[in-house]
Design a protein around this motif. Structure first.
Motif, PDB file in Angstrom:
ATOM      1  N   GLU A  71       0.855  -1.193   0.000  1.00  0.00           N
ATOM      2  CA  GLU A  71       0.000   0.000   0.000  1.00  0.00           C
ATOM      3  C   GLU A  71       0.885   1.235   0.000  1.00  0.00           C
ATOM      4  N   GLY A  72       0.375   2.314  -0.567  1.00  0.00           N
ATOM      5  CA  GLY A  72       1.097   3.573  -0.537  1.00  0.00           C
ATOM      6  C   GLY A  72       2.047   3.734  -1.705  1.00  0.00           C
ATOM      7  N   GLN A  73       2.882   4.767  -1.609  1.00  0.00           N
ATOM      8  CA  GLN A  73       3.827   5.064  -2.682  1.00  0.00           C
ATOM      9  C   GLN A  73       5.162   5.485  -2.091  1.00  0.00           C
ATOM     10  N   ARG A  75       9.214   6.859  -3.116  1.00  0.00           N
ATOM     11  CA  ARG A  75      10.210   7.333  -4.070  1.00  0.00           C
ATOM     12  C   ARG A  75      11.536   6.816  -3.531  1.00  0.00           C
ATOM     13  N   VAL A  84       9.966   5.481  -8.669  1.00  0.00           N
ATOM     14  CA  VAL A  84       8.719   5.606  -7.929  1.00  0.00           C
ATOM     15  C   VAL A  84       8.060   4.239  -7.918  1.00  0.00           C
ATOM     16  N   SER A  86       4.611   2.123  -6.393  1.00  0.00           N
ATOM     17  CA  SER A  86       3.306   2.140  -5.729  1.00  0.00           C
ATOM     18  C   SER A  86       2.877   0.701  -5.457  1.00  0.00           C
ATOM     19  N   ALA A  87       1.686   0.542  -4.904  1.00  0.00           N
ATOM     20  CA  ALA A  87       1.192  -0.782  -4.532  1.00  0.00           C
ATOM     21  C   ALA A  87       1.337  -1.759  -5.697  1.00  0.00           C
ATOM     22  N   SER A  89       4.317  -2.901  -6.627  1.00  0.00           N
ATOM     23  CA  SER A  89       5.677  -2.783  -7.164  1.00  0.00           C
ATOM     24  C   SER A  89       6.656  -3.635  -6.374  1.00  0.00           C
ATOM     25  N   ALA A 109       2.729   3.876   4.024  1.00  0.00           N
ATOM     26  CA  ALA A 109       3.050   2.788   3.104  1.00  0.00           C
ATOM     27  C   ALA A 109       3.122   1.500   3.920  1.00  0.00           C
TER      28      ALA A 109
END
Length: 166
Positions: A71-73, A75, A84, A86-87, A89, A109
């Motif tokens: 969850e979340g993002q 960098r 970058v 996000s969920a 990845s 996150a």
């Protein structure tokens, strides 16, 4: 099941919320697998990290580190490259390369961290403190000297400041 040395190994099953939970800096980490429980193959941590948080730029000299973002993002900076994630990845960060990340946006996150080979997960336990309650700890300044001291034991080195959130 036995190993090459004849040692008997047992399955390990941890349910949701189970495992040793620590507050590491401003994050909550739950150890799901250790080098000891996986025959040295890997360590696995489940983390919840607050928005805007970034650990100092650092290097792991003994382990490769991988993240799977639930969850979340984030960098991330790995050497001179920025990514970058996000969920959904997956990120692989090779040992001996400086890296850090920052949680972007307004929500925490959640991610899985895999330390390969195992053993490095104990850095987070020793540099953290037992989680006194559910959820995240109160925000605090990063104790860089503690990270350096424990890092010396686990082959981790602080080499720069945290990343700034955008």
């Amino acid at each position: 099941m036995t190993t090459d040395t004849g040692e008997r190994r047992r399955p390990v099953v941890l349910g949701p919320g189970e495992g040793e939970s620590v507050w590491f800096i401003n994050s909550r980490m739950t150890v799901k697998a250790t080098g000891a429980s996986t025959g040295g193959h890997y360590g696995l941590l489940e983390s919840t990290i607050p928005p805007g948080f970034s650990p100092p730029m650092h290097i792991h000299h003994r382990e490769d580190e991988s993240f799977y973002v639930l969850e979340g993002q984030l960098r991330l900076q790995c050497a001179d490259e920025t990514f970058v994630a996000s969920a959904g990845s997956y990120i692989f960060l090779p040992r001996d390369v400086p890296h850090s990340f920052v949680v972007e946006g307004d929500t925490p996150a959640r991610m899985l961290t895999i330390e390969t080979p195992g053993g490095g997960e104990q850095f987070f336990v020793e540099a953290g403190r037992p989680a006194a309650a559910d959820g995240l700890p109160a925000a605090a300044l990063v104790d860089v000297e503690l990270l350096r001291r424990v890092g010396n034991v686990y082959g981790a080195e602080v080499v720069g400041p945290p990343l700034a959130a955008r």
